[in-house]
Design an enzyme around this catalytic site. Structure first.
Site, PDB file in Angstrom:
ATOM      1  N   ASN A  73       0.930  -1.120   0.011  1.00 54.36           N
ATOM      2  CA  ASN A  73      -0.209  -0.095  -0.008  1.00 54.36           C
ATOM      3  C   ASN A  73       0.963   1.349  -0.007  1.00 54.36           C
ATOM      4  O   ASN A  73       2.034   1.333   0.572  1.00 54.36           O
ATOM      5  CB  ASN A  73      -0.864  -0.139   1.488  1.00 54.36           C
ATOM      6  CG  ASN A  73      -2.106   0.978   1.264  1.00 54.36           C
ATOM      7  OD1 ASN A  73      -1.723   2.188   1.445  1.00 54.36           O
ATOM      8  ND2 ASN A  73      -3.123   0.572   0.888  1.00 54.36           N
ATOM      9  N   GLU A  87       1.479 -14.474   3.886  1.00 55.59           N
ATOM     10  CA  GLU A  87       0.974 -15.677   4.725  1.00 55.59           C
ATOM     11  C   GLU A  87      -0.411 -15.113   5.282  1.00 55.59           C
ATOM     12  O   GLU A  87      -1.087 -15.732   5.530  1.00 55.59           O
ATOM     13  CB  GLU A  87       2.095 -15.561   6.092  1.00 55.59           C
ATOM     14  CG  GLU A  87       3.548 -16.215   5.700  1.00 55.59           C
ATOM     15  CD  GLU A  87       4.582 -15.168   5.251  1.00 55.59           C
ATOM     16  OE1 GLU A  87       3.980 -14.284   4.733  1.00 55.59           O
ATOM     17  OE2 GLU A  87       5.442 -15.436   5.275  1.00 55.59           O
ATOM     18  N   CYS A 131       4.272 -12.864  11.016  1.00 54.00           N
ATOM     19  CA  CYS A 131       3.737 -14.178  10.492  1.00 54.00           C
ATOM     20  C   CYS A 131       3.842 -15.389  11.115  1.00 54.00           C
ATOM     21  O   CYS A 131       2.963 -16.103  10.953  1.00 54.00           O
ATOM     22  CB  CYS A 131       3.943 -14.135   9.059  1.00 54.00           C
ATOM     23  SG  CYS A 131       3.105 -12.855   7.941  1.00 54.00           S
TER      24      CYS A 131
END
Ligand code: THU
Length: 134
Positions: free
Chosen positions: A46, A56, A91
């Site tokens: 972004n 993940e 993650c």
């Protein structure tokens, strides 16, 4: 094809769907769930950098939305094969939520599987849902 090769192939294919215009570092992830279904994800960045998602996290969201409850095995693919694209710390914790200490975490790059870890090796002495169970 073996389960782990098939899962790594799915992660490599998912790398091709990454939206990574800022880092130019595509990552793909593939999860095998408790019903032997495969769920894939890729990193989605972004312009407001911290808002980006890891591969993940995308794959876990896909698993949950498809009704999967447990991660039986996960494969992550990224980079040029020089350094291992092991899951980031956040993650590892995300995988922990739906996996277990012995859950295999396969790491590879576009060329294929490089290393096989267990989640316990990547996140020892972890905190998980059991800690909150009464
Ligand atoms: N990335 C992942 O998708 N998974 C990881 O475990 C490591 C990093 C992504 C985040 C960012 O889009 C790019 O790789 C560079 O950090």
């Amino acid at each position: 094809m073996q389960d782990d090769e098939k899962l790594m192939a799915a992660a490599i294919a998912a790398m091709g769907r990454a939206y990574a215009p800022y880092s130019s570092f595509p990552v793909g992830a593939a999860i095998l769930d408790e019903n032997d279904a495969i769920h894939v994800g890729a990193n989605i960045e972004n312009a407001a950098y911290p808002v980006g998602n890891c591969a993940e996290a995308s794959a876990i969201a896909a698993m949950v939305m498809a009704g999967g409850k447990r991660i039986t095995m996960i494969a992550v693919a990224g980079g040029d094969g020089d350094l291992l694209c092991t899951p980031c710390g956040a993650c590892r914790q995300r995988i922990r939520e739906f996996g277990a200490g012995e859950t295999p975490v396969l790491v590879g790059a576009a060329d294929g599987l490089q290393r096989r870890f267990t989640l316990d090796e990547l996140l020892p002495e972890s905190f998980g849902p059991e800690n909150l169970a009464d």
